[in-house]
Enzyme design. Structure first.
Site, mmCIF file in Angstrom:
data_model
loop_
_atom_site.group_PDB
_atom_site.id
_atom_site.type_symbol
_atom_site.label_atom_id
_atom_site.label_comp_id
_atom_site.label_asym_id
_atom_site.label_seq_id
_atom_site.Cartn_x
_atom_site.Cartn_y
_atom_site.Cartn_z
ATOM 1 N N CYS A 2 35.496 -72.907 -30.041
ATOM 2 C CA CYS A 2 34.402 -73.483 -30.810
ATOM 3 C C CYS A 2 34.735 -73.323 -32.280
ATOM 4 C CB CYS A 2 33.080 -72.777 -30.504
ATOM 5 S SG CYS A 2 32.487 -72.984 -28.813
ATOM 6 N N GLY A 31 35.302 -78.477 -31.666
ATOM 7 C CA GLY A 31 34.192 -78.680 -30.750
ATOM 8 C C GLY A 31 33.469 -79.977 -31.013
ATOM 9 N N ASN A 96 32.285 -67.991 -30.881
ATOM 10 C CA ASN A 96 33.466 -68.664 -30.363
ATOM 11 C C ASN A 96 34.143 -67.710 -29.397
ATOM 12 O OD1 ASN A 96 35.799 -70.196 -29.925
ATOM 13 N ND2 ASN A 96 36.795 -69.416 -31.768
ATOM 14 N N GLY A 97 34.312 -68.121 -28.151
ATOM 15 C CA GLY A 97 34.956 -67.269 -27.172
ATOM 16 C C GLY A 97 34.310 -67.418 -25.811
ATOM 17 N N TYR A 256 47.901 -75.818 -30.007
ATOM 18 C CA TYR A 256 47.050 -77.002 -29.962
ATOM 19 C C TYR A 256 45.768 -76.914 -30.789
ATOM 20 C CZ TYR A 256 43.842 -80.520 -28.023
ATOM 21 O OH TYR A 256 42.946 -81.534 -27.883
#
Length: 522
Positions: A2, A31, A96-97, A256
């Protein structure tokens, strides 16, 4: 994966929302499922907008924002962040995670502290609030930095998984904190204003801070929190909340996820991808031996692999061509929910310049091959454009395992490399030859891109090896099974969903005299 950000402005009369919005644009690649912003003023009054519709004109000089890429849970508006709690004051959190022991955390919280949204991210906020209650903090009372640190310590003690978070406690503080292995990225920086006041910003990637003129950018280290008090001087307070169990960022950030302009944990994303390109070129030389003349031209699958492919072409002394063209209006297909929608978006996103393919042996380089959706379509596109041979190369090793720390890989059986040899994968993709970058060369590529700090010596590489960085998870298949189940529940009955666009308007942005409109994909 995210995108998260937080901002505290030195001038309390300024508005944080416009620059949080700009930061969101810069992190949009992280995101596309949902978005939200919350702000607060010095008095503690707060404002929140998330979900579909037009964004309100949010007041307040402190704020945080989120761009959602779903890792677990259903795809619905109730999962949009920031999450908010009302005890003892309005508190907001973005995450985020991926938290993997959610069942145990729910049991710990019990029925007296439910998390109505059912999100692993929301559980973090519930744990924080529950600990404040244990400290006998009452509604509306003030919270000191020691109490905040103790409540954060409970999150570290009870939580298993990955997290990089920004939290805003209205009228008290803005803070950021990161898990004890440093799996997910989080940075902060400062910007001095003409009146001498200083602004501070937190974000998932340094690109957001650099573009908004923030300097002295630092990584929040594993187990560390940085706290910006809202009252008095905003100077950041660094706190070691939990021992650093390792310093192992997710290597997929460099492959990526991250933008090439970013530097994550002292490693240049751009330089690491250049090294990956050289690495895949060496692997191709080893694979082809004396038959390198079989390759006429090298192409990238735009855009993440552009850097890798160019470096590979230079090392191989081959012509580099922009034979594949990306439709700039189609977002990242890897994080598109639903296999059917992903296939459609690949078809829309990539087109071929036919004269670059006709009667040529083409080497196509991508950053990775996950489900194989994009790769199959691109091989077909190349053949339809007239290529004699299609040689495919991946700048990462075969992905054969789930990633419980925050990559939506669904069931491992859906990964094209699961239980297959390279020859079998090549046959399924429909290409003539297939080459992967060996894992040791991928790791070396990232290490060679380190700056002088050299803080990182290893990475989270579970997608390639199946070994998780957290020792308590190794060999415990039920964590992976649970993550797979969550992914399956989210994706079932949603394969045919189309995207919905959310339009946000922000007037008077810092670096432009014009209003700005942007569509976030829902």
């Amino acid at each position: 994966m995210c995108g998260i950000m937080g901002l505290i402005l030195g001038n309390t009369k300024s508005a944080a929302a416009p620059e949080l919005f700009e930061a969101g644009i810069l992190l949009q690649h992280r995101g596309q499922d949902a978005a939200g912003i919350a702000t607060s003023d010095k008095s503690g009054r707060s404002y929140l907008h998330k979900g579909d519709g037009l964004i309100a004109e949010l007041k307040g000089s402190i704020g945080l924002g989120h761009l959602r890429y779903p890792t677990t849970g259903p795809r619905q508006s109730s999962k949009a962040q920031p999450f908010t709690g009302q005890y003892p004051v309005e508190t907001y959190l973005v995450h985020n995670g991926n938290i993997v022991n959610t069942v145990e955390l729910q049991k710990h919280l019990g029925t007296n502290a439910p998390c109505p949204g059912g999100s692993d991210s929301e559980l973090l906020l519930c744990l924080f609030i529950e600990e404040l209650k244990r400290e006998h903090i009452t509604y509306g009372s003030s919270i000191d930095m020691h109490t905040i640190s103790n409540a954060l310590a409970k999150i570290y003690e009870l939580t298993e998984g990955s997290f990089a978070c920004v939290m805003m406690i209205s009228g008290v503080a803005l803070l950021g904190f990161r898990d004890s292995h440093g799996i997910k990225p989080l940075v902060y920086g400062e910007r001095q204003n003409a009146d001498g006041s200083i602004d501070y910003m937190l974000a998932s990637e340094s690109v957001a801070l650099n573009k908004l003129d923030f300097r002295n950018i630092c990584d929040i280290e594993p187990g560390e929190a940085v706290i910006f008090p809202i009252t008095g001087v905003h100077k950041p307070l660094l706190k070691r909340v939990s021992p650093a169990l390792s310093y192992t960022p997710d290597i997929f950030e460099y492959v990526y996820f991250a933008r090439p302009e970013s530097v994550i944990d002292g490693i240049s994303v751009h330089r690491s991808r250049q090294k990956m390109g050289v690495g895949i070129a060496k692997a191709i030389k080893s694979e082809f031996g004396d038959s390198l003349d079989e390759i006429d031209v090298v192409m990238a699958v735009p855009e993440t692999s552009n850097t890798c492919a160019l470096a590979a072409a230079q090392h191989l002394n081959k012509t580099y061509s922009h034979g594949l063209v990306k439709n700039r209006y189609i977002f990242r297909t890897f994080i598109t929910p639903g296999q059917s929608q992903r296939r459609t978006n690949v078809w829309r996103k990539i087109t071929a310049v036919q004269e670059e393919f006709e009667n040529r042996n083409v080497l196509i380089i991508d950053d990775s091959i996950v489900r194989g959706t994009t790769s199959k379509e691109i091989v077909e596109i190349a053949r339809n454009a007239g290529a004699k041979k299609v040689i495919f190369a991946s700048c990462s090793p075969p992905i054969r395992h789930n990633h419980i720390y925050g990559i939506n890989l669904s069931k491992k059986e859906n990964l094209i490399a699961f239980a297959k040899t390279t020859a079998e994968i090549c046959q399924e993709l429909g290409c003539d030859r297939l080459v992967y970058l060996p894992l040791e060369r991928l790791i070396q590529s990232c290490l060679e891109a380190r700056n002088t700090s050299r803080k990182v010596n290893s990475f989270e590489i579970g997608v390639f090896t199946g070994d998780e960085i957290n020792p308590s998870l190794k060999g415990e298949a039920h964590f992976v099974d649970r993550a797979s189940q969550c992914h399956t529940e989210r994706s079932s009955d949603r394969e045919e969903e189309a995207g919905v666009f959310i339009l946000f308007r922000i007037p008077g942005l810092r670096h432009t005299n014009h209003d700005l409109q942007l569509c976030f994909v829902w």
